[in-house]
Design an enzyme around this catalytic site. Structure first.
Site, PDB file in Angstrom:
ATOM      1  N   HIS A 118      21.240 -13.669 -25.534  1.00  0.00           N
ATOM      2  CA  HIS A 118      22.034 -14.702 -24.854  1.00  0.00           C
ATOM      3  C   HIS A 118      21.666 -16.096 -25.359  1.00  0.00           C
ATOM      4  O   HIS A 118      22.529 -16.973 -25.467  1.00  0.00           O
ATOM      5  CB  HIS A 118      21.805 -14.631 -23.344  1.00  0.00           C
ATOM      6  CG  HIS A 118      22.459 -13.453 -22.690  1.00  0.00           C
ATOM      7  ND1 HIS A 118      23.781 -13.143 -22.883  1.00  0.00           N
ATOM      8  CD2 HIS A 118      21.959 -12.510 -21.846  1.00  0.00           C
ATOM      9  CE1 HIS A 118      24.085 -12.060 -22.177  1.00  0.00           C
ATOM     10  NE2 HIS A 118      22.999 -11.649 -21.552  1.00  0.00           N
ATOM     11  N   HIS A 144      17.379  -8.540 -25.360  1.00  0.00           N
ATOM     12  CA  HIS A 144      18.721  -8.754 -24.801  1.00  0.00           C
ATOM     13  C   HIS A 144      18.865 -10.179 -24.269  1.00  0.00           C
ATOM     14  O   HIS A 144      19.879 -10.839 -24.537  1.00  0.00           O
ATOM     15  CB  HIS A 144      18.984  -7.750 -23.680  1.00  0.00           C
ATOM     16  CG  HIS A 144      20.291  -7.960 -22.979  1.00  0.00           C
ATOM     17  ND1 HIS A 144      21.468  -7.389 -23.413  1.00  0.00           N
ATOM     18  CD2 HIS A 144      20.615  -8.706 -21.890  1.00  0.00           C
ATOM     19  CE1 HIS A 144      22.454  -7.766 -22.616  1.00  0.00           C
ATOM     20  NE2 HIS A 144      21.969  -8.570 -21.679  1.00  0.00           N
ATOM     21  N   GLU A 145      17.863 -10.646 -23.539  1.00  0.00           N
ATOM     22  CA  GLU A 145      17.942 -12.005 -22.994  1.00  0.00           C
ATOM     23  C   GLU A 145      17.897 -13.041 -24.108  1.00  0.00           C
ATOM     24  O   GLU A 145      18.571 -14.075 -24.028  1.00  0.00           O
ATOM     25  CB  GLU A 145      16.812 -12.239 -21.989  1.00  0.00           C
ATOM     26  CG  GLU A 145      16.850 -11.321 -20.776  1.00  0.00           C
ATOM     27  CD  GLU A 145      18.188 -11.280 -20.070  1.00  0.00           C
ATOM     28  OE1 GLU A 145      18.922 -12.294 -20.107  1.00  0.00           O
ATOM     29  OE2 GLU A 145      18.522 -10.235 -19.486  1.00  0.00           O
TER      30      GLU A 145
END
Length: 226
Positions: free
Chosen positions: A102, A98-99
């Protein structure tokens, strides 16, 4: 708004975030005990997905705290909490991916991410000062001061709303990358999605609370209801 309705309103504003945080923690705790079939650490997952997308300039660091994971667009760093940095679990893989999602957004100049970054300075200022301005306006019976406070609060709320597509898109990218990179198998997708969906609840809850607060103060200004 009557006293009873007001108390119910305040209770909901408190309960919703607490419930969302509880959901995140319980889901994370459950899937932090289940290893992925690839048995890669969160740091390895992050590095693989970054490299698969040509983001060799983005580094990975271990950071203190629990669920303190985040991507720093200024320094191009994915920071993972110790449990996720070293962990082999589905939770660690999901959060790491998920990070990195980004980081991919940043590299592709994802529109909502850029918009959120541009909003941050005024949204941060509004979040810190809007209540002070509104309360001061109520005490001094200065409607212009209340209006300024409401406007600053609106920017803070807009930031919360723009955060939603940014986070959902990062989770969507995470799932795609986890499967395509072979970190998880198809039969592990359901559990991984549960981790990502639980994390998304915190942003949804924050947005709901922010919108409710803004509506209350807008009505206060329009109707003159203290």
């Amino acid at each position: 708004m009557g006293l009873g309705s007001y108390l119910i309103y305040i209770a909901l504003l408190m309960i919703i975030p607490i419930w969302a945080q509880s959901k995140v923690k319980s889901t994370y705790k459950k899937y932090a005990k289940i290893a992925t079939s690839s048995y890669m650490t969160g740091a390895q997952v992050a590095r693989k997905i970054l490299d698969d997308n040509g983001l060799y300039n983005v580094t990975i660091e271990e950071t203190r705290g629990t669920l303190s994971d985040h991507y720093d667009p200024r320094k191009k760093v994915v920071r993972l909490s110790s449990d996720n940095f070293h962990g082999h679990s589905m939770a660690a893989a999901a959060i790491a991916a998920h990070e990195v999602g980004h980081a991919i957004q940043d590299a592709e100049a994802y529109a909502f991410l850029r918009f959120r970054h541009s909003l941050f300075p005024i949204a941060s200022f509004g979040d810190k000062t809007s209540f002070i301005l509104i309360i001061a306006g109520v005490i001094l019976q200065a409607t212009n001061l209340i209006l300024i406070g409401v406007i600053f609060m609106a920017f803070a709320v807009l930031f919360q709303l723009v955060t939603l597509p940014v986070e959902f898109n990062a989770s969507s990218r995470a799932m795609t990358q986890l499967v395509s990179s072979g970190v998880i198998r198809n039969n592990e997708e359901r559990q991984t999605k549960k981790v990502l969906n639980a994390a998304a609840l915190t942003y949804v809850a924050a947005a709901m609370v922010a919108v409710a607060e803004l509506i209350r103060f807008v009505l206060m200004f329009v109707l003159g209801d203290e």
